[in-house]
Design an enzyme around this catalytic site. Sequence first.
Site, short mmCIF file in Angstrom:
data_model
loop_
_atom_site.label_atom_id
_atom_site.label_comp_id
_atom_site.label_asym_id
_atom_site.label_seq_id
_atom_site.Cartn_x
_atom_site.Cartn_y
_atom_site.Cartn_z
N ASN A 103 36.26 -9.05 -18.49
CA ASN A 103 35.93 -10.18 -17.62
C ASN A 103 35.26 -9.62 -16.36
OD1 ASN A 103 37.39 -11.58 -19.52
ND2 ASN A 103 39.23 -11.76 -18.26
N ASP A 124 46.27 -11.79 -21.90
CA ASP A 124 45.18 -12.23 -21.04
C ASP A 124 45.18 -11.34 -19.80
OD1 ASP A 124 43.16 -13.61 -19.82
OD2 ASP A 124 44.44 -15.24 -19.10
N GLU A 125 44.30 -10.37 -19.78
CA GLU A 125 44.25 -9.36 -18.72
C GLU A 125 45.62 -8.72 -18.50
OE1 GLU A 125 42.58 -11.33 -15.26
OE2 GLU A 125 40.56 -11.17 -16.09
N PRO A 126 46.26 -8.20 -19.58
CA PRO A 126 47.61 -7.66 -19.44
C PRO A 126 47.68 -6.42 -18.54
CG PRO A 126 46.72 -7.11 -21.59
CD PRO A 126 45.76 -8.07 -20.97
N PHE A 127 46.52 -5.76 -18.34
CA PHE A 127 46.52 -4.53 -17.53
C PHE A 127 46.18 -4.80 -16.06
CE2 PHE A 127 44.76 -2.91 -21.74
CZ PHE A 127 45.99 -2.51 -22.22
#
Length: 483
Positions: free
Chosen positions: A202, A119-122
Amino acid sequence: MLVKLCLVWILLAVFSSALQIRAIGVNWGTSASHPLPPTKVVELLKSNNISKVRLFDADPLVLRALSGSRIGVTIGIPNLMLKSLNSSKKVAQSWVHDNVTRYFTNGGGIQIEYIAVGDEPFLQSYGQEFQPFVLGAVTNIQVALVEAKLVDQVKVVVPCNSDAYQSESGLPSKGHFRPDLNQTMIQLLTFLSKQHSPFFVNIQPFLSLHQNKNISLDFALFKATAHPLNDSHKTYKNSFDTSFDTLVAALSQVGFPDMDIVIGQIGWPTDGAMNATSAIAQTFMESLVSHFQSKVGTPLRPRKPPMETYIFSLLDEDQRSITNGNFERHWGVFTFDGQAKYHMDLGQGSRIPVNAQEVEYLSARWCVVNNNKDMSNVTAIAQDTCSVADCTALSPGGSCFNISWPGNVSYIFNSYYQQHDQKSDSCDFGGLGLITTVDPSVDNCRFAVELHTSVSASWSRSMLVWTFLTTLSISMSFLGFRH
Ligand SMILES: *[C@@H]1O[C@H](CO)[C@@H](O)[C@H](O)[C@H]1NC(C)=O
Ligand SMILES: *[C@@H]1O[C@H](CO)[C@@H](O)[C@H](O)[C@H]1NC(C)=O
Ligand SMILES: *[C@@H]1O[C@H](CO)[C@@H](O)[C@H](O)[C@H]1NC(C)=O
Ligand SMILES: *[C@@H]1O[C@H](CO)[C@@H](O)[C@H](O)[C@H]1NC(C)=O
Ligand SMILES: *[C@@H]1O[C@H](CO)[C@@H](O)[C@H](O)[C@H]1NC(C)=O
Ligand SMILES: *[C@@H]1O[C@H](CO)[C@@H](O)[C@H](O)[C@H]1NC(C)=O
Ligand SMILES: *[C@@H]1O[C@H](CO)[C@@H](O)[C@H](O)[C@H]1NC(C)=O
Ligand SMILES: *[C@@H]1O[C@H](CO)[C@@H](O)[C@H](O)[C@H]1NC(C)=O
Ligand SMILES: *[C@@H]1O[C@H](CO)[C@@H](O)[C@H](O)[C@H]1NC(C)=O
Ligand SMILES: CC(=O)N[C@H]1CO[C@H](CO)[C@@H](O)[C@@H]1O
């Protein structure tokens, strides 16, 4: 001939309305102290014709509730699992077996469309915490899907925050990926395009506004009066198009100009910050939906709006992290108990969405401060309590910001009491708490009664006798007040 024409017309109508409705989904998070039961949530989705949902994990109760619903599902893999998924094919195999394959076989009947790896790992603030594991995890999950013969149905994606790309000048045409991510992104995009998977992003204009990113409220809200942004021959009239095209430019720069894009999260919070209100949220959502329905697209992708959009979020969640701000617990189109906050267009024109039905609450009881007591220490006690209780509505711009002292203390006491299933010792506060059956809500400031969940149910059964006794003592203390 006439019959044929009619048939074509009906098919077209069915097809286009299906397209319109199918394009909008919602994020269903469960970081709540008393989540609405999954079966109620699925009823809520169905009664509002919401046909796609994105989950953040693979909770068996949630998945079971979705079975047979024909709702398209995205299952999320939490960031903390990425490391083990990168290092072990076995871990990936058993994740897929447990959390995907199982629901395809033995008549599970769940339409799993995507697996969101991380979930938005970057996210920039995570640094290198998850980034090194993403590609390995994606690859191992993909291999496991191939082995399970599910690659034709299920696609692997990686939801990214819009901080993955940027443009120093603010001009979309100069968009590029964050330099520290460039190589990882190229590898990820190579993988995605090979599998015909879309890029999940997102985009949250509210966050840009909140973080003072040089945009006006009108620009975020698609207002015609907003000052436009000129980028050579292209004119940008809203924050969404600006961010979307910055991504399109970044994709083009690394050789993927035609990559499909899915908006994994977009929404507007309604409490806990300035400009976080239901009225503004309604304006934002209505403008967003009509922007998509007009099918004009963006200056860099005319007539090609994002293939799918997942609204953030379905319900308010009182346990979400508030490191970004107190609004984080108020993204829901519905309140925590499934009641619609504002009008919205879910494919049938703008109207008030259908509420959750037959919601079960705890008893109509609240905890307030007893102002007959010595209150010299009460502010300190209340402030301490906020580390557990949900005090976000009390922040500037929030729905309870201007209730007077000691109303704000009562608000805090009540939040704590409800989160603890109305247990009597959770309304103690050194003798300063008082249980009441009179709703202390004022104006827009709602003193909630929490939901009846299976956990609180077993507790309340065992406390029936206690309830009777306290009701008696509440009545008595009220009599005391009047004298
Ligand atoms: C859902 O779709 C059905 C059939 O298209 C329609 O009759 C109904 O009004 C819709 N409900 C909502 C809440 O939009
Ligand atoms: C990811 O897994 C591979 C294969 O086990 C391993 O060689 C590599 O070191 C792992 N990456 C990281 C950053 O640990
Ligand atoms: C399936 O998903 C759940 C929830 O995300 C997780 O706790 C569990 O470990 C997963 N199963 C496997 C075998 O990895
Ligand atoms: C930021 O605002 C200034 C005016 O306040 C404007 O000149 C400039 O173009 C804006 N920058 C961006 C990136 O929008
Ligand atoms: C990213 O990599 C591509 C291809 O190697 C290169 O053309 C581009 O300049 C790089 N972008 C950044 C921001 O480093
Ligand atoms: C942008 O272009 C429009 C016409 O295309 C013009 O009216 C407007 O003044 C320009 N804005 C800026 C900030 O240059
Ligand atoms: C307030 O706190 C102080 C210091 O902790 C304590 O000595 C005092 O007794 C408290 N007063 C009341 C009324 O509880
Ligand atoms: C503050 O209180 C007044 C009523 O006293 C109310 O009309 C107003 O909406 C409140 N403001 C906020 C931000 O809640
Ligand atoms: C309650 O409101 C008063 C002002 O009305 C303020 O001084 C106090 O700090 C608030 N207490 C808490 C715990 O927010
Ligand atoms: C419309 C509206 O409520 N605008 C407000 C947004 O928030 C800023 C402060 O951050 C206020 O100044 C605006 O009035």
